[in-house]
Design a protein around this motif. Structure first.
Motif, PDB file in Angstrom:
ATOM      1  N   ARG A 130      -8.171  -0.642   6.362  1.00 15.31           N
ATOM      2  CA  ARG A 130      -7.666  -0.182   7.664  1.00 15.31           C
ATOM      3  C   ARG A 130      -8.568  -0.671   8.797  1.00 15.31           C
ATOM      4  NH1 ARG A 130      -4.580   5.303   7.415  1.00 15.31           N
ATOM      5  NH2 ARG A 130      -3.963   5.405   5.253  1.00 15.31           N
ATOM      6  N   VAL A 131      -9.869  -0.703   8.544  1.00 17.43           N
ATOM      7  CA  VAL A 131     -10.797  -1.218   9.555  1.00 17.43           C
ATOM      8  C   VAL A 131     -10.545  -2.709   9.757  1.00 17.43           C
ATOM      9  CG1 VAL A 131     -13.226  -1.691  10.053  1.00 17.43           C
ATOM     10  CG2 VAL A 131     -12.551   0.544   9.196  1.00 17.43           C
ATOM     11  N   VAL A 132     -10.317  -3.433   8.677  1.00 20.86           N
ATOM     12  CA  VAL A 132     -10.006  -4.861   8.799  1.00 20.86           C
ATOM     13  C   VAL A 132      -8.748  -5.041   9.647  1.00 20.86           C
ATOM     14  CG1 VAL A 132      -9.293  -6.926   7.518  1.00 20.86           C
ATOM     15  CG2 VAL A 132     -11.161  -5.497   6.660  1.00 20.86           C
ATOM     16  N   PHE A 133      -7.737  -4.233   9.406  1.00 18.31           N
ATOM     17  CA  PHE A 133      -6.490  -4.287  10.181  1.00 18.31           C
ATOM     18  C   PHE A 133      -6.766  -4.028  11.658  1.00 18.31           C
ATOM     19  CE2 PHE A 133      -2.891  -2.092  12.114  1.00 18.31           C
ATOM     20  CZ  PHE A 133      -1.822  -2.910  11.795  1.00 18.31           C
ATOM     21  N   GLY A 142       3.498   3.154  14.695  1.00 24.76           N
ATOM     22  CA  GLY A 142       3.873   4.007  13.568  1.00 24.76           C
ATOM     23  C   GLY A 142       5.283   4.556  13.703  1.00 24.76           C
ATOM     24  N   HIS A 143       5.574   5.161  14.841  1.00 25.69           N
ATOM     25  CA  HIS A 143       6.904   5.741  15.053  1.00 25.69           C
ATOM     26  C   HIS A 143       7.949   4.677  15.369  1.00 25.69           C
ATOM     27  CE1 HIS A 143       5.955   9.949  14.750  1.00 25.69           C
ATOM     28  NE2 HIS A 143       5.010   9.862  15.662  1.00 25.69           N
ATOM     29  N   GLY A 144       7.613   3.768  16.286  1.00 22.97           N
ATOM     30  CA  GLY A 144       8.592   2.793  16.759  1.00 22.97           C
ATOM     31  C   GLY A 144       8.949   1.735  15.742  1.00 22.97           C
ATOM     32  N   VAL A 145       7.974   1.201  15.060  1.00 23.51           N
ATOM     33  CA  VAL A 145       8.250   0.128  14.110  1.00 23.51           C
ATOM     34  C   VAL A 145       8.559   0.707  12.731  1.00 23.51           C
ATOM     35  CG1 VAL A 145       7.311  -1.923  12.969  1.00 23.51           C
ATOM     36  CG2 VAL A 145       6.825  -1.519  15.380  1.00 23.51           C
ATOM     37  N   CYS A 146       7.661   1.534  12.230  1.00 22.22           N
ATOM     38  CA  CYS A 146       7.831   2.039  10.862  1.00 22.22           C
ATOM     39  C   CYS A 146       8.795   3.220  10.781  1.00 22.22           C
ATOM     40  CB  CYS A 146       6.479   2.449  10.291  1.00 22.22           C
ATOM     41  SG  CYS A 146       5.296   1.109  10.232  1.00 22.22           S
ATOM     42  N   GLY A 147       8.632   4.185  11.697  1.00 20.49           N
ATOM     43  CA  GLY A 147       9.449   5.397  11.637  1.00 20.49           C
ATOM     44  C   GLY A 147      10.922   5.146  11.883  1.00 20.49           C
ATOM     45  N   ILE A 148      11.230   4.446  12.968  1.00 15.00           N
ATOM     46  CA  ILE A 148      12.637   4.153  13.259  1.00 15.00           C
ATOM     47  C   ILE A 148      13.206   3.223  12.190  1.00 15.00           C
ATOM     48  CG2 ILE A 148      14.178   2.946  14.861  1.00 15.00           C
ATOM     49  CD1 ILE A 148      12.662   4.223  17.137  1.00 15.00           C
ATOM     50  N   THR A 179       0.797  -1.231   0.000  1.00 12.59           N
ATOM     51  CA  THR A 179       0.000   0.000   0.000  1.00 12.59           C
ATOM     52  C   THR A 179       0.828   1.279   0.000  1.00 12.59           C
ATOM     53  OG1 THR A 179      -0.098   0.198   2.408  1.00 12.59           O
ATOM     54  CG2 THR A 179      -1.805  -1.151   1.340  1.00 12.59           C
ATOM     55  N   ALA A 180       2.112   1.183   0.312  1.00  7.29           N
ATOM     56  CA  ALA A 180       3.006   2.333   0.484  1.00  7.29           C
ATOM     57  C   ALA A 180       2.558   3.232   1.639  1.00  7.29           C
ATOM     58  CB  ALA A 180       3.137   3.142  -0.809  1.00  7.29           C
ATOM     59  N   ILE A 181       1.832   2.645   2.604  1.00  8.50           N
ATOM     60  CA  ILE A 181       1.365   3.372   3.788  1.00  8.50           C
ATOM     61  C   ILE A 181       2.010   2.748   5.015  1.00  8.50           C
ATOM     62  CG2 ILE A 181      -0.628   3.945   5.226  1.00  8.50           C
ATOM     63  CD1 ILE A 181      -2.350   3.788   2.687  1.00  8.50           C
ATOM     64  N   PRO A 182       2.700   3.552   5.844  1.00  6.19           N
ATOM     65  CA  PRO A 182       3.245   2.999   7.091  1.00  6.19           C
ATOM     66  C   PRO A 182       2.108   2.511   7.998  1.00  6.19           C
ATOM     67  CG  PRO A 182       4.180   5.164   6.640  1.00  6.19           C
ATOM     68  CD  PRO A 182       3.061   4.960   5.673  1.00  6.19           C
ATOM     69  N   ALA A 183       2.318   1.383   8.643  1.00  7.92           N
ATOM     70  CA  ALA A 183       1.272   0.753   9.464  1.00  7.92           C
ATOM     71  C   ALA A 183       1.254   1.338  10.872  1.00  7.92           C
ATOM     72  CB  ALA A 183       1.493  -0.752   9.524  1.00  7.92           C
ATOM     73  N   GLY A 184       0.597   2.466  11.034  1.00  3.64           N
ATOM     74  CA  GLY A 184       0.439   3.069  12.346  1.00  3.64           C
ATOM     75  C   GLY A 184      -0.966   2.806  12.875  1.00  3.64           C
ATOM     76  N   ALA A 185      -1.065   2.116  13.993  1.00  3.25           N
ATOM     77  CA  ALA A 185      -2.380   1.706  14.504  1.00  3.25           C
ATOM     78  C   ALA A 185      -3.267   2.885  14.870  1.00  3.25           C
ATOM     79  CB  ALA A 185      -2.204   0.785  15.714  1.00  3.25           C
ATOM     80  N   SER A 186      -2.705   3.967  15.403  1.00  2.70           N
ATOM     81  CA  SER A 186      -3.571   5.085  15.803  1.00  2.70           C
ATOM     82  C   SER A 186      -4.232   5.732  14.586  1.00  2.70           C
ATOM     83  CB  SER A 186      -2.785   6.126  16.612  1.00  2.70           C
ATOM     84  OG  SER A 186      -1.780   6.738  15.831  1.00  2.70           O
TER      85      SER A 186
END
Length: 154
Positions: free
Chosen positions: A64-67, A116-122, A31-38
C-alpha cells in the motif's frame, strides 16, 4: 463545447481513465482489496502509530505504501516531463494546505475517497458509494459556485 469540456483534447482523459480502471482491476484481482487511496495513505500511519485503528493494515501496508508513493511519483514524473513543471496553479499554498486538510477530514467522515467510492464502489454497484459520490459532487459544485459568487481568486 468539446473544447471547453476537454481543453487538452479527449485522448488524455480517455487514457487516464483506462489506466485508472486497469490499475484498480489489477489491485482487486490480485489482493481482493478495493483500491481506495485514502485507506492506502492511512495505512502508512501504522509505521508510526501503535493505535489499533492503524494496526489493522499491518499485514498489507508495504504494498500500500508502494502504491501511495507511486501516485506521488507518477504525478511528479508527468509534471516534469509532459507538464508545465511542478507548480501548475495560481492558488496560494496556504489555501492548498487548508483544502487538503478539509479533504482529509472529509474522506474519513465519508468513509473513503473518490477513488474508493467513485471507481471501486460504483463499479461494484454499491449504493453507499453511489450516495457518497453524489454527495461529493454536489458539495464540490456548491462550493465552486459559492467561491465564484464571492469573487474569491487564487
Amino acid at each position: 463545447m468539446s473544447e471547453m469540456l476537454f481543453p487538452n483534447g479527449w485522448l488524455p482523459y480517455l487514457v487516464g481513465g483506462v489506466l485508472i480502471g486497469l490499475g484498480t482491476a489489477v489491485i482487486y484481482l490480485t489482493t481482493a482489496i478495493p483500491a481506495g487511496a485514502s485507506t492506502f495513505l492511512e495505512s502508512t500511519l501504522s509505521y508510526a502509530s501503535d493505535r489499533p485503528r492503524f494496526q489493522k493494515y499491518r499485514g498489507s501496508r508495504d504494498w500500500r505504501v508502494v502504491f501511495s508513493v507511486a501516485i506521488v511519483l507518477g504525478a511528479a514524473a508527468y509534471a516534469f516531463t509532459l507538464g508545465d513543471g511542478p507548480w501548475t496553479t495560481d492558488v496560494q499554498p496556504w489555501r492548498l494546505a487548508v483544502g487538503g486538510l478539509l479533504v482529509g477530514v472529509g474522506t474519513r467522515l465519508g468513509k473513503g475517497c473518490t477513488s474508493g467510492h467513485g471507481v471501486c464502489g460504483i463499479g461494484s454497484g454499491s449504493r453507499t458509494s453511489l450516495v457518497g459520490v453524489a454527495t461529493f459532487v454536489a458539495v464540490a459544485v456548491g462550493t465552486a459556485q459559492l467561491v465564484a459568487a464571492l469573487g474569491v481568486s487564487p
